[in-house]
Design a protein around this motif. Structure first.
Motif, short mmCIF file in Angstrom:
data_model
loop_
_atom_site.label_atom_id
_atom_site.label_comp_id
_atom_site.label_asym_id
_atom_site.label_seq_id
_atom_site.Cartn_x
_atom_site.Cartn_y
_atom_site.Cartn_z
N ASN A 126 1.72 4.69 -10.29
CA ASN A 126 0.28 4.83 -10.08
C ASN A 126 -0.49 3.56 -10.45
O ASN A 126 -1.70 3.47 -10.23
N THR A 127 0.20 2.58 -11.00
CA THR A 127 -0.45 1.36 -11.46
C THR A 127 -0.82 0.43 -10.30
O THR A 127 0.00 0.17 -9.42
N ARG A 146 4.34 -7.71 0.56
CA ARG A 146 4.53 -6.85 1.74
C ARG A 146 5.94 -6.27 1.75
O ARG A 146 6.15 -5.09 2.05
N LEU A 147 6.94 -7.12 1.41
CA LEU A 147 8.32 -6.67 1.38
C LEU A 147 8.52 -5.61 0.30
O LEU A 147 9.18 -4.59 0.52
N VAL A 148 7.94 -5.83 -0.87
CA VAL A 148 8.07 -4.88 -1.97
C VAL A 148 7.43 -3.54 -1.60
O VAL A 148 8.01 -2.48 -1.84
N TYR A 154 8.47 5.32 -2.83
CA TYR A 154 7.34 6.24 -2.67
C TYR A 154 6.30 5.57 -1.77
O TYR A 154 6.32 4.35 -1.55
N ALA A 155 5.41 6.35 -1.24
CA ALA A 155 4.40 5.83 -0.31
C ALA A 155 3.36 5.01 -1.07
O ALA A 155 2.89 5.41 -2.14
N LYS A 183 -2.61 -0.11 -4.29
CA LYS A 183 -1.42 -0.48 -5.05
C LYS A 183 -1.33 -1.98 -5.29
O LYS A 183 -1.09 -2.42 -6.42
N PHE A 184 -1.47 -2.80 -4.24
CA PHE A 184 -1.26 -4.25 -4.37
C PHE A 184 -2.50 -5.02 -3.89
O PHE A 184 -3.12 -4.66 -2.88
#
Length: 415
Positions: A126-127, A146-148, A154-155, A183-184
């Protein structure tokens, strides 16, 4: 006249008298020794009793008052000794300067050196993970994220980029307390993004830094051969006429300015002061004044023009004191593979898959002459005192980052 018989009798009497006295003396002596021994034993026992029963004049060091100390307290204190010491929560006070410094409140401290084991569960799927971009140190991290994201079990939303043209809109979109982060995040204006989490979810920064002289030489080489108008950090200068030393002096301490990022400097709040700084500093830096200065350079000009050296030194010390507080992981470009291991372990995400991104196509197609030029550029930079002064703040930050990096490695490999 005394006869011989009388003399013999007297001798016997004297003999037995002497014997009696001698035996009496011996008996008295050993009686005295025995009595003395008994008395000394009694005194010893008595003194022990007194020591136990009388008040102690020199109290042992305890954390509670003597009347409150009991068996349960002692056991609890013994258990606390075995617990890991949590890092101090007190943050260094913000320095008073002429710079509109943003106080960061939302971040996860360094995963290896600051975050207690009992709290590492905070770093989970969730971070939000925010990459603070360093020029010519981690451009490959954009593709890496993008690769990670695609490799996560998980989505997760695709990485979002935050750069000059969308800074104002990005902060407006996330201004409400009901909004939450993805997420990112990556880009030129990411340091401060975690403040937009509004406490809904944990948010962590990480970065990868490069040795400042090497970074400046690499960026100059890239801009003059490949990226003059492609890269935003290149298009303020004419690389046909500017030397590597003049460019490095104009570039200055890029990381220092990036860490002091304030979105209001790029969204119109301080335009009068920023424009004043751009006109004063831009001419000396030989920038193309017809182009709009990108966000990072607006910060750099503001710092150079409006702050004294004393104020900049205060801000530098503030940054150095907080690096381990602000960044969950600090990577080093020169140790890219180990950096990926540290990042992967901290965020439980497959960052080691990004080792392939270290192979830069621009570097692979370079000729030997171009590699020799790069070495020459770095030599020129390191021999110029003015360049050292321009890169001074980044050099200090890099040195501190290297210390932190080695602490992270030690913690990681000693598991």
């Amino acid at each position: 006249m005394i006869s011989h018989r009388m003399i013999r009798k007297l001798r016997r009497v004297l003999f037995w008298l002497v014997m009696f006295l001698w035996i009496s003396t011996i008996v008295c002596y050993w009686s005295y020794v025995a009595v003395s021994y008994v008395r000394s034993s009694q005194d010893s026992v008595h003194s022990d009793v007194v020591k136990r029963d009388s008040p102690v004049t020199e109290a042992p060091e305890v954390k509670c008052k003597p009347v409150e100390c009991n068996c349960e307290t002692s056991k609890r204190e013994e258990k606390e000794v075995d617990q890991p010491i949590k890092p101090a929560t007190e943050k260094p006070p913000m320095p008073k300067t002429n710079y509109p410094l943003v106080e960061l409140k939302s971040y996860i401290p360094n995963f290896y050196t600051k975050l207690p084991d009992s709290e590492k569960h905070r770093v989970n799927q969730n971070t939000s993970i925010v990459f603070v971009h360093g020029q010519k140190a981690s451009a490959t991290m954009k593709g890496c994220l993008r690769l990670v994201q695609k490799s996560l079990p998980y989505a997760a939303a695709a990485p979002e980029v935050v750069y000059d043209d969308i800074v104002a809109q990005f902060y407006r979109d996330h201004a409400g307390p009901s909004t939450s982060l993805g997420k990112f995040y990556y880009g030129e204006a990411t340091f401060g993004v975690c403040e937009l989490s509004h406490g809904h979810k944990p948010c962590a920064y990480f970065t990868v830094l490069r040795e400042p002289y090497e970074r400046a030489a690499s960026l100059y080489d890239f801009c003059r051969t490949e990226g003059n108008l492609k890269e935003r950090i290149c298009n303020l200068w004419n690389f046909k006429s500017i030397s590597v030393t003049d460019y490095a002096k104009a570039l200055g301490s890029h990381v220092f300015a990036h860490i002091l990022y304030n979105p209001k400097i790029c969204t119109g709040r301080f335009d009068n002061r920023v424009n004043e700084a751009l006109h004063a500093v831009g001419k000396a830096d030989k920038i193309d004044m017809s182009r709009r200065a990108f966000c990072w350079y607006r910060h750099k000009a503001f710092i150079d023009h409006h702050l004294t050296k004393e104020e900049k030194d205060k801000l530098l010390n503030y940054v150095l004191e907080n690096l381990q507080n602000w960044f969950a992981v600090i990577g080093i470009f020169e140790e890219f593979a180990v950096s990926l291991e540290l990042i992967e372990n901290a965020f439980a995400a497959p960052f080691k898959k990004c080792s392939m991104w270290k192979r830069n196509p621009f570097e692979e197609k370079r000729t030997q002459q171009q590699r020799n030029d790069r070495t020459s550029f770095k030599t020129q930079l390191m021999s110029d005192r003015k360049v050292y002064e321009a890169l001074y703040y980044d050099l200090r930050i890099y040195d501190e980052a290297m210390k932190i990096f080695h602490l992270q490695k030690a913690k990681f490999f000693s598991r």
